[in-house]
Design a protein around this motif. Structure first.
Motif, short mmCIF file in Angstrom:
data_model
loop_
_atom_site.label_atom_id
_atom_site.label_comp_id
_atom_site.label_asym_id
_atom_site.label_seq_id
_atom_site.Cartn_x
_atom_site.Cartn_y
_atom_site.Cartn_z
N GLU A 162 0.83 -1.20 0.00
CA GLU A 162 0.00 0.00 0.00
C GLU A 162 0.87 1.25 0.00
OE1 GLU A 162 -2.31 -0.57 3.50
OE2 GLU A 162 -3.79 -1.88 2.54
N ALA A 163 1.92 1.22 0.81
CA ALA A 163 2.82 2.37 0.87
C ALA A 163 3.48 2.59 -0.48
CB ALA A 163 3.87 2.16 1.95
N ASP A 164 3.90 1.50 -1.12
CA ASP A 164 4.58 1.60 -2.40
C ASP A 164 3.67 2.25 -3.44
OD1 ASP A 164 7.01 0.62 -4.05
OD2 ASP A 164 5.27 -0.02 -5.21
N ARG A 165 2.40 1.83 -3.46
CA ARG A 165 1.46 2.38 -4.44
C ARG A 165 1.12 3.83 -4.15
NH1 ARG A 165 -3.33 -1.77 -4.87
NH2 ARG A 165 -2.57 -2.52 -2.85
N ALA A 166 1.35 4.24 -2.91
CA ALA A 166 1.14 5.65 -2.55
C ALA A 166 2.41 6.48 -2.75
CB ALA A 166 0.68 5.75 -1.10
N GLY A 167 3.46 5.84 -3.28
CA GLY A 167 4.69 6.55 -3.55
C GLY A 167 5.60 6.73 -2.35
N ILE A 168 5.44 5.88 -1.34
CA ILE A 168 6.20 6.00 -0.09
C ILE A 168 7.29 4.94 -0.03
CG2 ILE A 168 6.07 5.73 2.42
CD1 ILE A 168 3.20 6.88 2.18
N ARG A 169 8.48 5.34 0.40
CA ARG A 169 9.57 4.42 0.70
C ARG A 169 10.00 4.66 2.14
NH1 ARG A 169 7.87 3.39 -3.51
NH2 ARG A 169 8.91 2.80 -5.47
N TYR A 170 9.90 3.65 2.96
CA TYR A 170 10.26 3.79 4.38
C TYR A 170 11.77 3.77 4.56
CZ TYR A 170 5.40 3.27 5.73
OH TYR A 170 4.06 3.47 5.89
N ASP A 171 12.25 4.68 5.39
CA ASP A 171 13.67 4.71 5.75
C ASP A 171 13.97 3.71 6.86
OD1 ASP A 171 14.50 7.11 4.11
OD2 ASP A 171 12.93 8.02 5.34
N TYR A 172 12.98 3.49 7.73
CA TYR A 172 13.13 2.59 8.87
C TYR A 172 11.84 1.81 9.06
CZ TYR A 172 16.83 5.95 9.71
OH TYR A 172 17.91 6.77 9.53
N VAL A 173 11.98 0.53 9.39
CA VAL A 173 10.83 -0.30 9.75
C VAL A 173 11.12 -0.90 11.11
CG1 VAL A 173 9.43 -2.31 9.19
CG2 VAL A 173 10.25 -0.82 7.35
N ILE A 174 10.25 -0.63 12.08
CA ILE A 174 10.39 -1.17 13.44
C ILE A 174 9.43 -2.35 13.55
CG2 ILE A 174 10.21 -0.68 15.90
CD1 ILE A 174 10.43 2.32 15.13
N SER A 208 17.05 -0.26 -0.78
CA SER A 208 18.22 -1.05 -0.37
C SER A 208 18.90 -0.46 0.85
CB SER A 208 19.23 -1.14 -1.52
OG SER A 208 19.64 0.16 -1.90
N SER A 209 18.52 0.75 1.25
CA SER A 209 19.13 1.38 2.43
C SER A 209 18.17 1.42 3.63
CB SER A 209 19.60 2.80 2.10
OG SER A 209 18.51 3.60 1.69
N THR A 210 16.98 0.88 3.47
CA THR A 210 16.03 0.84 4.59
C THR A 210 16.62 0.04 5.74
OG1 THR A 210 14.11 0.99 3.12
CG2 THR A 210 13.73 0.12 5.35
N ARG A 211 16.57 0.60 6.94
CA ARG A 211 17.05 -0.11 8.13
C ARG A 211 15.87 -0.76 8.85
NH1 ARG A 211 22.31 0.55 9.75
NH2 ARG A 211 23.47 2.22 8.70
N LEU A 212 16.10 -1.97 9.31
CA LEU A 212 15.11 -2.73 10.07
C LEU A 212 15.49 -2.71 11.54
CD1 LEU A 212 12.75 -4.80 10.31
CD2 LEU A 212 14.45 -6.59 9.81
N VAL A 213 14.56 -2.26 12.38
CA VAL A 213 14.77 -2.26 13.83
C VAL A 213 13.97 -3.43 14.40
CG1 VAL A 213 14.58 -0.96 15.98
CG2 VAL A 213 15.01 0.25 13.82
N VAL A 214 14.66 -4.43 14.93
CA VAL A 214 13.99 -5.62 15.47
C VAL A 214 13.94 -5.51 16.99
CG1 VAL A 214 14.57 -7.09 13.52
CG2 VAL A 214 16.15 -6.95 15.44
N MET A 215 12.79 -5.84 17.55
CA MET A 215 12.59 -5.77 18.99
C MET A 215 12.40 -7.16 19.56
SD MET A 215 9.93 -2.52 18.96
CE MET A 215 9.89 -2.28 20.74
N THR A 216 13.04 -7.44 20.69
CA THR A 216 12.82 -8.70 21.37
C THR A 216 11.46 -8.68 22.07
OG1 THR A 216 14.03 -7.86 23.29
CG2 THR A 216 15.25 -9.26 21.72
#
Length: 268
Positions: free
Chosen positions: A108-120, A173-181
Motif C-alpha cells: 500500500e505504501a509503495d502504491r502511494a509513492g512512499i519508501r520507508y527509511d526505517y521499519v520497526i 536497499s538502504s532501509t534499516r530494520l529495527v527488530v525488537m525482542t
C-alpha cells in the motif's frame, strides 16, 4: 466499472487506505518510519480503554534529532525536514498473519509513492501462549524480516528469495530494520512460555548481529523487565507496566525514549 474498482484512485488503493497513507505522506527528503506489530505497537493500555502508542513520542524525539535539537515535542513539526512515523499495530495479532499483513502494508505504501527509511518490527508475543513452537515464530519473523530486507534475510532458504523487497514494496536497499525482542510477562505463565520466549529472543539477537549492516537491535526484554524484577527494581519498573502483558502510558513513553536513542546514530 467493476464494483471492486469503485472508490479507488489511480494508485489502485481503496480511498480509505489512500487517505490514511497520503494524509501523512510528508515531502521528499522527510524521514519516514513504519512501526509494525501487535498490541504493544498499537499502544494497548488500561484494558484497551486507552491507546498510547510509543510512536507518538518517538516521532517528536526523532524530529528533535533531525532539526538539530529544537524542542519539537510540544510545538509540532515546524519548518524543514519532518519525521513521519506510521503506526500499523494490530491488537491480538499472531505472527502467522503478520507475515502477509506486512507485505500488504508495504505494498500500500509503495502504491502511494512512499519508501520507508526505517521499519520497526515487534511480533511473537501473542504466539507464546499457543501451540505455536519457537521455530514457528522464528520462521514467521524471518519471513517478515525478509519482506523488509528484500529476501537477504533468508539466504539459507531459497524458497524465500522471491519475497517483495528492494524498490518493490515501500522499502529501498538502504532501509534499516529495527527488530525488537519479545518483552517479559507474568512469571506464572509457566516455564514453557518462558523457554519459548528465550529461544525466540536469542534468535532475534543473533539475527541482528549477523545483519548489523542494516539491522538494529532494540532489546525490549532487557530494557524494561517484568518477571525478573528484583525488589529494588520494582520501584522503578512496575509503574511502566499496565498489566501482565502491556505497558502503561509511562512505559510506552520509555520505549520511545530508548528507541530514539537506538535510532539516533542513523537518523539524519
Amino acid at each position: 466499472e467493476s464494483m471492486s474498482a469503485l472508490g479507488r484512485g489511480k494508485s489502485g488503493l481503496p480511498e480509505s487506505v489512500r487517505t490514511k497513507i497520503e494524509g501523512r505522506r510528508g515531502a521528499p527528503g522527510d524521514v519516514r518510519v513504519l512501526a509494525f506489530g501487535d498490541s504493544l505497537t498499537e499502544g494497548f493500555t488500561d484494558g484497551g480503554r486507552t491507546f498510547a502508542p510509543y510512536t507518538r513520542r518517538l516521532e517528536c524525539l526523532l524530529l528533535e534529532k533531525v532539526q538539530a535539537g529544537e524542542d519539537s515535542c510540544g510545538g509540532g513539526q515546524g519548518k524543514g525536514k519532518k519525521v513521519v512515523v506510521d503506526n500499523r499495530g494490530k491488537s491480538g495479532e499472531f505472527s502467522m498473519t503478520m507475515v502477509n499483513r506486512i507485505r500488504k502494508v508495504l505494498g500500500e505504501a509503495d502504491r502511494a509513492g512512499i519508501r520507508y527509511d526505517y521499519v520497526i518490527l515487534l511480533g511473537g508475543t501473542n504466539d507464546l501462549g499457543t501451540t505455536q513452537t519457537a521455530e514457528d515464530i522464528q520462521d514467521n519473523l524471518r519471513s517478515m524480516y525478509a519482506s523488509v530486507l528484500g529476501g537477504l534475510a533468508v539466504e539459507d532458504d531459497p524458497t524465500e528469495a522471491a519475497l517483495p523487497g528492494d524498490g518493490v514494496t515501500g522499502v529501498t536497499s538502504s532501509t534499516r530494520l529495527v527488530v525488537m525482542t519479545v518483552p517479559e510477562a507474568k512469571s506464572t505463565f509457566g516455564p514453557g512460555y518462558q523457554r519459548k520466549r528465550t529461544t525466540v529472543n536469542d534468535f532475534i539477537r543473533a539475527f541482528a548481529a549477523e545483519r548489523s549492516d542494516r539491522v538494529v537491535l532494540f532489546d525490549l526484554e532487557r530494557t524494561i523487565p517484568y518477571s525478573s524484577l528484583t525488589d529494588e527494581q520494582k520501584v522503578e519498573y512496575l509503574p511502566l507496566w499496565d498489566d501482565t502483558l502491556h505497558f502503561s502510558v509511562a512505559g510506552y513513553e520509555r520505549i520511545a525514549e530508548h528507541l530514539a536513542a537506538k535510532m539516533a546514530p542513523f537518523v539524519e
